[in-house]
Design an enzyme around this catalytic site. Structure first.
Site, mmCIF file in Angstrom:
data_model
loop_
_atom_site.group_PDB
_atom_site.id
_atom_site.type_symbol
_atom_site.label_atom_id
_atom_site.label_comp_id
_atom_site.label_asym_id
_atom_site.label_seq_id
_atom_site.Cartn_x
_atom_site.Cartn_y
_atom_site.Cartn_z
ATOM 1 N N GLU A 116 0.866 -1.185 0.000
ATOM 2 C CA GLU A 116 0.000 0.000 0.000
ATOM 3 C C GLU A 116 0.900 1.232 0.000
ATOM 4 O O GLU A 116 1.895 1.287 0.726
ATOM 5 C CB GLU A 116 -0.882 0.023 1.257
ATOM 6 C CG GLU A 116 -1.977 -1.025 1.279
ATOM 7 C CD GLU A 116 -3.220 -0.622 0.482
ATOM 8 O OE1 GLU A 116 -3.241 0.491 -0.086
ATOM 9 O OE2 GLU A 116 -4.154 -1.442 0.431
ATOM 10 N N HIS A 154 -3.308 -2.872 -8.522
ATOM 11 C CA HIS A 154 -4.558 -3.486 -8.086
ATOM 12 C C HIS A 154 -5.609 -3.408 -9.199
ATOM 13 O O HIS A 154 -6.335 -4.361 -9.457
ATOM 14 C CB HIS A 154 -5.060 -2.770 -6.823
ATOM 15 C CG HIS A 154 -6.032 -3.570 -6.027
ATOM 16 N ND1 HIS A 154 -6.679 -3.059 -4.922
ATOM 17 C CD2 HIS A 154 -6.485 -4.839 -6.173
ATOM 18 C CE1 HIS A 154 -7.481 -3.995 -4.427
ATOM 19 N NE2 HIS A 154 -7.379 -5.074 -5.153
ATOM 20 N N ASP A 164 -6.879 1.847 -8.186
ATOM 21 C CA ASP A 164 -5.549 2.128 -7.626
ATOM 22 C C ASP A 164 -4.470 1.225 -8.242
ATOM 23 O O ASP A 164 -4.778 0.115 -8.649
ATOM 24 C CB ASP A 164 -5.560 1.990 -6.090
ATOM 25 C CG ASP A 164 -5.842 0.583 -5.595
ATOM 26 O OD1 ASP A 164 -6.794 -0.034 -6.107
ATOM 27 O OD2 ASP A 164 -5.099 0.096 -4.724
HETATM 28 ZN ZN LIG Z 1 -5.907 -1.592 -3.697
#
Ligand SMILES: [Zn+2]
Length: 253
Positions: A116, A154, A164
């Site tokens: 992330e 993603h 994203d």
């Molecule tokens: Zn994601």
């Protein structure tokens, strides 16, 4: 008599069950004949995300609690000042990818590392953040033997659900450092009969919703966000890039 039989069974199990895994992971179809020659499985692909939250602290909370939309996690989080946090061990299955696919992989969580990045998609990624990401990718590909080409977003694997890390993510810069896939050499018009969908499938994109796949391709390779355009389609430059991406790499001399 009953008691001595129980004791006997207990003793036999102590001797023979030392290497037995929990019953839930043993296959009742097979006889358990354990080998000591094993280790945790290694991931084979890396999935990049944008947190789409206000701060790294907020994401650290989300990724470690039972939040509204269900439990989620990732192996790493990179703050915008370049700090790298690890939340789940590399050999454990984190919950970051969800439904989707890439090539023949239909359960990304089981075989991937999830990273992330603290970014709300409407803003540029920071320099310290990108430098930290490249350091982490270098470490993961070296230590875990993950092929450098196996770095995706993603939205590439879940184009109908996710956007994203977004159209501002600098995939070309990653490719310049050797990560992910980027068309090489001069781009030329593909030959007659070139099928862009075969090229998309060869790269790995899921094609159940073709407009969504095109939108994901545009985010990744054209730095463009088509929103939810149901008519998104390839232009001539897309076709040149797809042709170059799907062509086998030249053999080393
Ligand atoms: Zn994601």
């Amino acid at each position: 008599m009953r008691q001595s039989l129980t004791l006997l069974l207990f003793a036999a199990c102590l001797a023979g069950c030392a290497h037995a895994p929990p019953a839930s992971t043993r296959n009742p179809l097979a006889e358990w004949v354990p080998s000591p020659n094993y280790e945790p499985r290694r991931p084979v692909i890396i999935v990049l995300h944008a947190t789409e939250q206000a701060s790294a602290q907020q994401s650290l909370d989300t990724l470690r609690t039972a939040n509204r939309g269900g439990k989620v996690s990732a192996h790493y989080l990179i703050g915008d000042e370049g700090r790298i946090y690890q939340l789940v061990a590399d050999d454990q299955r984190a919950w970051h990818a969800g439904a989707g696919s890439w090539g023949t992989i239909t359960d990304l969580n089981s075989v991937s590392i999830g990273i992330e990045i603290d970014n709300d998609i409407g803003e540029a990624y920071t320099e310290p953040q990108l430098e930290a990401l490249l350091r982490l990718l270098e470490d993961l590909s070296t230590r875990l033997h993950i092929p450098k080409s196996q770095v995706i977003g993603h939205s590439d694997m879940a184009p109908t659900r996710k956007r994203d890390p977004g159209s501002l993510f600098p995939w070309q810069r990653l490719a310049d450092a050797g990560f992910g896939r980027w068309p090489r050499g001069p781009l030329v018009d593909p030959p007659a009969g070139f099928d862009p969908w075969l090229a998309m499938a060869a790269i790995g994109y899921p094609l159940k919703d073709r407009a969504a796949a095109v939108r994901a391709f545009h985010r990744h390779y054209r730095g463009r966000d088509d929103g939810g355009d149901p008519q998104a389609s390839f232009d001539a430059q897309d076709l040149r890039m797809l042709h170059a991406l799907a062509m086998p790499a030249p053999l080393p001399r």
